[in-house]
Design a protein around this motif. Structure first.
Motif, PDB file in Angstrom:
ATOM      1  N   THR A  35      55.293  43.829  24.666  1.00 23.43           N
ATOM      2  CA  THR A  35      55.125  43.222  25.990  1.00 23.43           C
ATOM      3  C   THR A  35      53.785  42.570  25.749  1.00 23.43           C
ATOM      4  O   THR A  35      53.447  41.584  27.055  1.00 23.43           O
ATOM      5  CB  THR A  35      55.006  44.451  27.197  1.00 23.43           C
ATOM      6  OG1 THR A  35      53.873  45.447  26.637  1.00 23.43           O
ATOM      7  CG2 THR A  35      56.196  45.019  27.266  1.00 23.43           C
ATOM      8  N   ALA A  38      54.040  38.414  26.444  1.00 22.58           N
ATOM      9  CA  ALA A  38      54.719  38.192  27.775  1.00 22.58           C
ATOM     10  C   ALA A  38      53.601  38.623  28.779  1.00 22.58           C
ATOM     11  O   ALA A  38      53.563  37.886  29.819  1.00 22.58           O
ATOM     12  CB  ALA A  38      55.935  39.064  28.079  1.00 22.58           C
ATOM     13  N   ILE A  39      53.069  39.702  28.629  1.00 23.58           N
ATOM     14  CA  ILE A  39      52.082  39.908  29.751  1.00 23.58           C
ATOM     15  C   ILE A  39      50.789  38.983  29.784  1.00 23.58           C
ATOM     16  O   ILE A  39      50.449  38.310  30.717  1.00 23.58           O
ATOM     17  CB  ILE A  39      51.412  41.473  29.610  1.00 23.58           C
ATOM     18  CG1 ILE A  39      52.593  42.370  29.865  1.00 23.58           C
ATOM     19  CG2 ILE A  39      50.355  41.566  30.395  1.00 23.58           C
ATOM     20  CD1 ILE A  39      52.008  43.989  29.578  1.00 23.58           C
TER      21      ILE A  39
ATOM     22  N   THR B  37      51.210  53.701  54.786  1.00 24.13           N
ATOM     23  CA  THR B  37      50.682  52.994  55.683  1.00 24.13           C
ATOM     24  C   THR B  37      51.614  52.086  56.667  1.00 24.13           C
ATOM     25  O   THR B  37      51.513  51.824  57.869  1.00 24.13           O
ATOM     26  CB  THR B  37      49.495  52.418  55.424  1.00 24.13           C
ATOM     27  OG1 THR B  37      49.847  51.703  54.410  1.00 24.13           O
ATOM     28  CG2 THR B  37      48.206  53.355  55.067  1.00 24.13           C
ATOM     29  N   ASN B  41      55.498  49.951  52.568  1.00 27.64           N
ATOM     30  CA  ASN B  41      54.748  50.632  51.304  1.00 27.64           C
ATOM     31  C   ASN B  41      55.551  51.927  50.875  1.00 27.64           C
ATOM     32  O   ASN B  41      55.722  52.113  49.841  1.00 27.64           O
ATOM     33  CB  ASN B  41      53.316  50.763  51.909  1.00 27.64           C
ATOM     34  CG  ASN B  41      52.489  49.779  51.584  1.00 27.64           C
ATOM     35  OD1 ASN B  41      52.792  48.603  51.047  1.00 27.64           O
ATOM     36  ND2 ASN B  41      51.310  50.060  52.320  1.00 27.64           N
ATOM     37  N   ASN B  92      55.534  44.483  34.031  1.00 25.28           N
ATOM     38  CA  ASN B  92      54.642  43.429  34.106  1.00 25.28           C
ATOM     39  C   ASN B  92      54.788  42.603  33.093  1.00 25.28           C
ATOM     40  O   ASN B  92      54.727  41.192  33.252  1.00 25.28           O
ATOM     41  CB  ASN B  92      53.262  44.264  33.565  1.00 25.28           C
ATOM     42  CG  ASN B  92      51.989  43.099  33.857  1.00 25.28           C
ATOM     43  OD1 ASN B  92      52.140  42.090  34.262  1.00 25.28           O
ATOM     44  ND2 ASN B  92      50.806  43.834  33.581  1.00 25.28           N
ATOM     45  N   ALA B  93      55.750  42.752  31.861  1.00 19.66           N
ATOM     46  CA  ALA B  93      56.049  41.662  31.068  1.00 19.66           C
ATOM     47  C   ALA B  93      57.170  41.083  31.451  1.00 19.66           C
ATOM     48  O   ALA B  93      57.350  39.580  31.255  1.00 19.66           O
ATOM     49  CB  ALA B  93      56.391  42.048  29.650  1.00 19.66           C
ATOM     50  N   TRP B  94      58.131  41.355  31.997  1.00 17.96           N
ATOM     51  CA  TRP B  94      59.531  40.848  32.088  1.00 17.96           C
ATOM     52  C   TRP B  94      59.598  40.412  33.809  1.00 17.96           C
ATOM     53  O   TRP B  94      60.723  39.853  33.828  1.00 17.96           O
ATOM     54  CB  TRP B  94      60.619  41.420  31.194  1.00 17.96           C
ATOM     55  CG  TRP B  94      60.447  41.550  29.817  1.00 17.96           C
ATOM     56  CD1 TRP B  94      60.132  40.146  29.319  1.00 17.96           C
ATOM     57  CD2 TRP B  94      60.284  42.496  29.074  1.00 17.96           C
ATOM     58  NE1 TRP B  94      60.059  40.698  27.832  1.00 17.96           N
ATOM     59  CE2 TRP B  94      59.827  42.249  27.909  1.00 17.96           C
ATOM     60  CE3 TRP B  94      60.229  43.965  29.417  1.00 17.96           C
ATOM     61  CZ2 TRP B  94      59.657  42.742  26.516  1.00 17.96           C
ATOM     62  CZ3 TRP B  94      59.881  44.878  28.187  1.00 17.96           C
ATOM     63  CH2 TRP B  94      59.730  44.082  26.895  1.00 17.96           C
ATOM     64  N   HIS B  96      57.599  39.902  36.317  1.00 19.65           N
ATOM     65  CA  HIS B  96      56.257  39.901  36.625  1.00 19.65           C
ATOM     66  C   HIS B  96      55.897  39.700  38.196  1.00 19.65           C
ATOM     67  O   HIS B  96      55.061  40.184  38.921  1.00 19.65           O
ATOM     68  CB  HIS B  96      55.578  38.663  36.050  1.00 19.65           C
ATOM     69  CG  HIS B  96      53.939  38.735  36.469  1.00 19.65           C
ATOM     70  ND1 HIS B  96      53.362  39.652  35.735  1.00 19.65           N
ATOM     71  CD2 HIS B  96      53.040  37.875  36.794  1.00 19.65           C
ATOM     72  CE1 HIS B  96      51.967  39.535  35.972  1.00 19.65           C
ATOM     73  NE2 HIS B  96      51.818  38.410  36.863  1.00 19.65           N
ATOM     74  N   LYS B 100      53.846  42.447  40.476  1.00 19.65           N
ATOM     75  CA  LYS B 100      52.841  42.023  41.431  1.00 19.65           C
ATOM     76  C   LYS B 100      52.840  42.797  42.776  1.00 19.65           C
ATOM     77  O   LYS B 100      51.923  43.104  43.354  1.00 19.65           O
ATOM     78  CB  LYS B 100      52.690  40.557  41.872  1.00 19.65           C
ATOM     79  CG  LYS B 100      52.053  39.688  40.737  1.00 19.65           C
ATOM     80  CD  LYS B 100      51.786  38.264  41.243  1.00 19.65           C
ATOM     81  CE  LYS B 100      52.318  37.225  40.433  1.00 19.65           C
ATOM     82  NZ  LYS B 100      52.220  35.853  40.790  1.00 19.65           N
ATOM     83  N   LEU B 104      50.805  48.174  42.228  1.00 12.95           N
ATOM     84  CA  LEU B 104      49.902  49.273  42.763  1.00 12.95           C
ATOM     85  C   LEU B 104      50.468  50.727  42.768  1.00 12.95           C
ATOM     86  O   LEU B 104      49.861  51.735  42.428  1.00 12.95           O
ATOM     87  CB  LEU B 104      49.794  48.788  44.199  1.00 12.95           C
ATOM     88  CG  LEU B 104      48.692  47.450  44.232  1.00 12.95           C
ATOM     89  CD1 LEU B 104      48.713  47.209  45.589  1.00 12.95           C
ATOM     90  CD2 LEU B 104      47.332  48.040  43.652  1.00 12.95           C
ATOM     91  N   GLN B 164      55.872  42.777  56.124  1.00 10.21           N
ATOM     92  CA  GLN B 164      55.846  42.385  54.727  1.00 10.21           C
ATOM     93  C   GLN B 164      56.963  42.691  53.922  1.00 10.21           C
ATOM     94  O   GLN B 164      56.715  42.735  52.803  1.00 10.21           O
ATOM     95  CB  GLN B 164      54.616  42.721  54.116  1.00 10.21           C
ATOM     96  CG  GLN B 164      53.446  41.851  54.827  1.00 10.21           C
ATOM     97  CD  GLN B 164      52.050  42.699  54.718  1.00 10.21           C
ATOM     98  OE1 GLN B 164      51.836  43.685  54.125  1.00 10.21           O
ATOM     99  NE2 GLN B 164      50.923  41.916  54.943  1.00 10.21           N
ATOM    100  N   LEU B 167      57.847  40.292  51.028  1.00  7.41           N
ATOM    101  CA  LEU B 167      57.176  40.473  49.810  1.00  7.41           C
ATOM    102  C   LEU B 167      57.725  41.475  48.732  1.00  7.41           C
ATOM    103  O   LEU B 167      57.558  41.159  47.579  1.00  7.41           O
ATOM    104  CB  LEU B 167      55.622  40.868  50.055  1.00  7.41           C
ATOM    105  CG  LEU B 167      54.765  39.911  50.679  1.00  7.41           C
ATOM    106  CD1 LEU B 167      53.304  40.357  50.833  1.00  7.41           C
ATOM    107  CD2 LEU B 167      54.661  38.535  49.750  1.00  7.41           C
TER     108      LEU B 167
END
Lengths: 201, 229
Positions: A35, A38-39, B37, B41, B92-94, B96, B100, B104, B164, B167
């Motif tokens: 990864t 990609a990251i 909250t 979420n 995160n890699a694929w 993304h 985001k 969290l 939201q 999102l």
């Protein structure tokens, strides 16, 4: 059943636990290898997208990612992306980080040549969802309150501390950290202005 | 929990109502208080947890015969922590964009003892298929619980519902976003941690009442892993 007898041996406990950690460790290493590019690519894309956001249109006409200068600050290098208009230095964009409530908050700060904030964006943070994450531009307009501010024309602090920036209900530490980081970025810029504005490297 | 096969319907009933992670077992209080909250979420945390719970149940169940009782807990912890990290990295890699928004919540799943609880109470004693279903049912129950707590807090605290949401789920879901009470100044306390306790307490009482009305004694909670959060 042989497995049942084996399972009660003390050596089996140690070996199975060691095996589990080795296997999961290997899985994590492999995943990290797979990864990582990609990251990094995604982070680069984010950076490009935010560079455009922190500088209003027309501030610079060059490719900022290609015109950088590294300046050592507090033990680490800060990469400054320099904006030029008709070849003359017109803007600086760089990452600066501060401490929030839950770890580091990485900001991208865009300044014009005189050190006036053009835009600030949060690139990375781990603040509490629903409370501290109002620093993201997608969730609230708060981050825009820095625009047009410079070291000498604003009281740098949240309202609770006698400054002029709003804190959030239930989260004072997060905006306090961001305000402090933006102020730190401005001080960094004014201390290194000559180097940043210097000749093309 | 017996080892004989359990019907899918019963698993879902347990997960969604009788043994609901939040409302019956009172597990996973940490994410329940911290994240709810808003309805959005709660939903995000619930969905991310469901995904991890299904996979962790399958894995634990698959290796259960090779794991001795004495070292099972450390092995569960290692497996779950690894899974969460893997999910975090691959999102995160694929994916993304999704990372985001959900990023969290993902790190918070590690401290969710509902996952360790299901590994201990169910997956360690049952087959892979049943464990997968149990993970799905428990995860959905958790999602519903967090979303309801989040919605109540959001409604009283900010006067909105699913703010939201687009999102998290994409622009197609912006119809979910509602401003229920216009010009509402909000009850800040409901968004702050005390609101979480108040709403959870209220909802627990409502569930108990409903259970009584249905003339059904509140089912005894099965023993789960000892866990302090």
């Amino acid at each position: 059943m042989e497995l049942a007898i084996l399972r009660d041996k003390i050596g089996y406990h140690g070996i199975s636990l060691a095996l589990a950690t080795v296997l999961t460790g290997a899985a994590l290493m492999t995943a990290n290898r797979l990864t990582l590019p990609a990251i990094a690519q995604a982070a680069q894309d984010d950076l490009k997208a935010s560079l455009v956001q922190v500088l209003p249109e027309g501030m610079a006409d060059n490719n900022l990612l290609a015109d950088t200068v590294s300046i050592p600050a507090a033990g680490k290098e800060v990469t400054v992306y320099r904006g030029r208009k008709n070849g003359a230095f017109s803007a600086a964009v760089f990452q600066y980080s501060g401490r929030g409530y839950a770890g580091e908050i990485v900001l991208l700060v865009g300044l014009n040549a005189d050190g006036v904030v053009q835009g600030v964006r949060v690139l990375k943070h781990a603040e509490t969802p629903g409370l501290g994450d109002k620093i993201e531009v997608a969730k609230a307009d708060w981050i825009h309150s820095f625009e047009g501010k410079a070291l000498d024309n604003a009281r740098w602090g949240v309202k609770k501390d006698g400054g002029e920036f709003d804190q959030f209900a239930g989260a004072t530490i997060t905006p306090r950290g961001v305000v402090k980081a933006v102020k730190g970025a401005l001080e960094f810029y004014s201390a290194h202005r000559a180097e940043i504005a210097g000749e093309k490297s | 929990m017996s080892c004989e096969s359990v019907s899918t319907g019963k698993l879902f009933r347990d997960g969604l109502w009788d043994q609901n992670v939040v409302f019956a077992q009172l597990l996973a209080m940490c994410p329940t208080m911290a994240v709810t909250t808003s309805g959005t979420n709660g939903l995000g945390m619930g969905l991310a947890t469901t995904a991890v719970l299904v996979v962790s149940n399958i894995l634990i169940s698959a290796i259960r015969n090779f794991v001795s009782d004495q070292v099972r807990i450390p092995i569960f912890v290692v497996v779950i922590a690894t899974l969460v990290t893997l999910v975090d990295m691959s999102l995160n890699a694929w994916v993304h964009g999704l990372h985001k928004v959900l990023g969290l919540f993902i790190a918070l799943i590690v401290v969710n003892c509902a996952i360790l609880g299901r590994a201990e109470a169910f997956a360690f004693k049952n087959g892979v298929w049943a464990s997968a279903i149990d993970g799905l049912a428990m995860g959905l129950g958790f999602t519903v619980a967090l979303t309801v707590v989040g919605l109540v807090r959001e409604l009283i605290g900010a006067g909105t519902l699913f703010a939201q949401a687009s999102l998290l789920l994409g622009p197609a879901f912006s119809f979910l976003e509602m401003k229920v009470i216009p010009n509402y100044s909000g009850v800040l306390m409901m968004i702050l941690p005390p609101g979480g306790f108040l709403v959870l307490g209220g909802l627990l009482a409502v569930k108990r009442l409903l259970d009584q009305r249905l003339n059904k004694p509140a089912s005894a909670v099965e023993p789960a892993a000892h866990c302090s959060v």
